[in-house]
Design an enzyme around this catalytic site. Sequence first.
Site, PDB file in Angstrom:
ATOM      1  N   GLU A 333      17.997 -33.748 -81.554  1.00  9.68           N
ATOM      2  CA  GLU A 333      17.270 -32.275 -81.198  1.00  9.68           C
ATOM      3  C   GLU A 333      16.036 -32.396 -80.498  1.00  9.68           C
ATOM      4  O   GLU A 333      14.985 -31.775 -80.632  1.00  9.68           O
ATOM      5  CB  GLU A 333      16.897 -31.708 -82.768  1.00  9.68           C
TER       6      GLU A 333
HETATM    7  C1  TNX Z   1      19.477 -30.522 -88.629  1.00  2.49           C
HETATM    8  S1  TNX Z   1      20.510 -33.272 -88.459  1.00  2.49           S
HETATM    9  C2  TNX Z   1      18.569 -31.828 -88.466  1.00  2.49           C
HETATM   10  C3  TNX Z   1      17.550 -31.532 -89.297  1.00  2.49           C
HETATM   11  C4  TNX Z   1      17.312 -30.254 -90.327  1.00  2.49           C
HETATM   12  C5  TNX Z   1      18.900 -30.160 -90.571  1.00  2.49           C
HETATM   13  C6  TNX Z   1      18.860 -29.068 -91.716  1.00  2.49           C
HETATM   14  C7  TNX Z   1      19.669 -33.539 -87.577  1.00  2.49           C
HETATM   15  C8  TNX Z   1      19.920 -34.930 -87.280  1.00  2.49           C
HETATM   16  N1  TNX Z   1      18.650 -32.680 -87.512  1.00  2.49           N
HETATM   17  O1  TNX Z   1      16.277 -31.532 -88.680  1.00  2.49           O
HETATM   18  O2  TNX Z   1      16.693 -30.710 -91.419  1.00  2.49           O
HETATM   19  O3  TNX Z   1      19.878 -29.781 -89.544  1.00  2.49           O
HETATM   20  O4  TNX Z   1      20.187 -28.858 -91.947  1.00  2.49           O
END
Ligand code: TNX
Length: 529
Positions: A333
């Site tokens: 992300e």
């Molecule tokens: C996605 S999974 C994210 C996290 C969040 C999560 C909540 C991932 C690599 N990144 O930053 O905490 O979803 O479910």
Amino acid sequence: MRQHRRTLRLLGSLLLVAMAASVTGAAPAPAASPTPLDRVIPAPASVTPGGSPYRITRGTHIRVDGSRETRDVGEYLAKILRPSTGYRLPVTAQGAGGIRLRLAEGPFGAEGYRLDSGRGGVTITAAKPAGLFHGVQTLRQLLPAAVEKDSVQPGPWLVAGGTITDTPRYGWRGAMLDVSRHFFTVEQVKRYIDQLALYKINKLHLHLSDDQGWRIAIDSWPRLATYGGSTEVGGGPGGFYTKADYREIVRYASSRHLEVVPEIDMPGHTNAALASYADLNCDGVAPPLYTGTEVGFSSLCAGKDITYDFVDDVIRELAALTPGRYLHIGGDEAHSTSHEDYVKFMDRVQPIVAKYGKTVVGWHQLTGATPAKGALAQYWGLDGTSAEEKARVVKAAQNGTGLILSPADRVYLDMKYTKETPLGLSWAGYVEVKRSYDWDPGAYLPGVPGGAVRGVEAPMWSETLENSEHVEFMAFPRLPGVAELGWSSAASHDWERYKGRLAAQAERWNVLGIEWYRSPQVPWGAGGG
Ligand code: TNX
């Protein structure tokens, strides 16, 4: 008259039974029938029942060979058995019979074991201490749940007769704990480690940094922890691990045969670091600390040299605290990092991990850059993930990148079970127990070569989770299913049978004081309270 005497005799024996019960403080022991050898999670590779059961008695010894590590496993077992049995259970190198832990050559691999049980004793044989430890977890599950209690119980302590031969399907059977969104103390982490060990999980991935908090002391950049660690989601006090704290977690995990995989999430998810040091920001201005739950707004500055000095220092200090082979660099992300900067960043950071002797793990977005040789990518997509994104991951796997599977709509333990679940998130949907268990890691991403899948991992993100009760309620009963996907063969996969074995675990959770979700999909019996 004769009738009267018979009634008296009957009353007398009833009285005796009642007295015996009151001495032990419990109802008279039910007719002894030991737990069947196949009522274990994860399902063992092969089970051959037969012969007489073994009974642990006052005279039982735990026999170990000379090695320190075998003795440690023996002591670990003794500590579980002594309070509830009330027996001494000395851990010794002498004698015959009893519970025997032995290291020997055999087809056990790094983690497998054989458990032989019969009238004369129980022997667990393995090539490595980790195998003995996993065998001990099996033995634990074969004993009544009351064996977990911390006061003397009536028993009897029977282990069914027969042989279990067992090796895992995958070498990576992980659980991740997000200690950044909410901080968890060393004691809380240890409690989770003990729960993971019961199901033969062998990796503890700690998500040590994110926008909301930096949780590990770094001597060369002290404000990361003292300032960047001073809050958490919702504005609570946060916290961080000193190096001594962190070493204690690593030591404790290793005593349970779990390897700690530390994660510093970069280049996104870095607000806590950016807030702590203005120089890390492209514009030289430190943002305020953040206590919300948005993602994707922060980025390290890929164009500044100081960024890589920072990363080098952090990775050097973290690698020095890490006896395990892996270091997780996040990479998910990074929505406010340009693609070009992301690739540049990963090209510079991965060699730093290698320089300090560690192997890179990254979230699967790493496959959008150039994964280093030997790197592992952790897949957290879901059914709805775009074909293009899946194809990138499959292609990387075909080119040698190993995969850890953490599909969000299956094994994200922070997803709500149903819309009524009071904790958790639902961006990947609702994940009931059956959905969490009912998939095959080996066939999940078509086109991935068999050997590329290194295993599974269950992440526990903590935006909504503040304490051990919360973590347990989300982990149980899904975590044992993920453990089984990682350990047991695809051929043994069967929801109908699995749910019966799962139901049988509930009594043990109750005794251990573990919170759990009473899923209506599972036929909880009398112990399902
Ligand atoms: C996605 S999974 C994210 C996290 C969040 C999560 C909540 C991932 C690599 N990144 O930053 O905490 O979803 O479910």
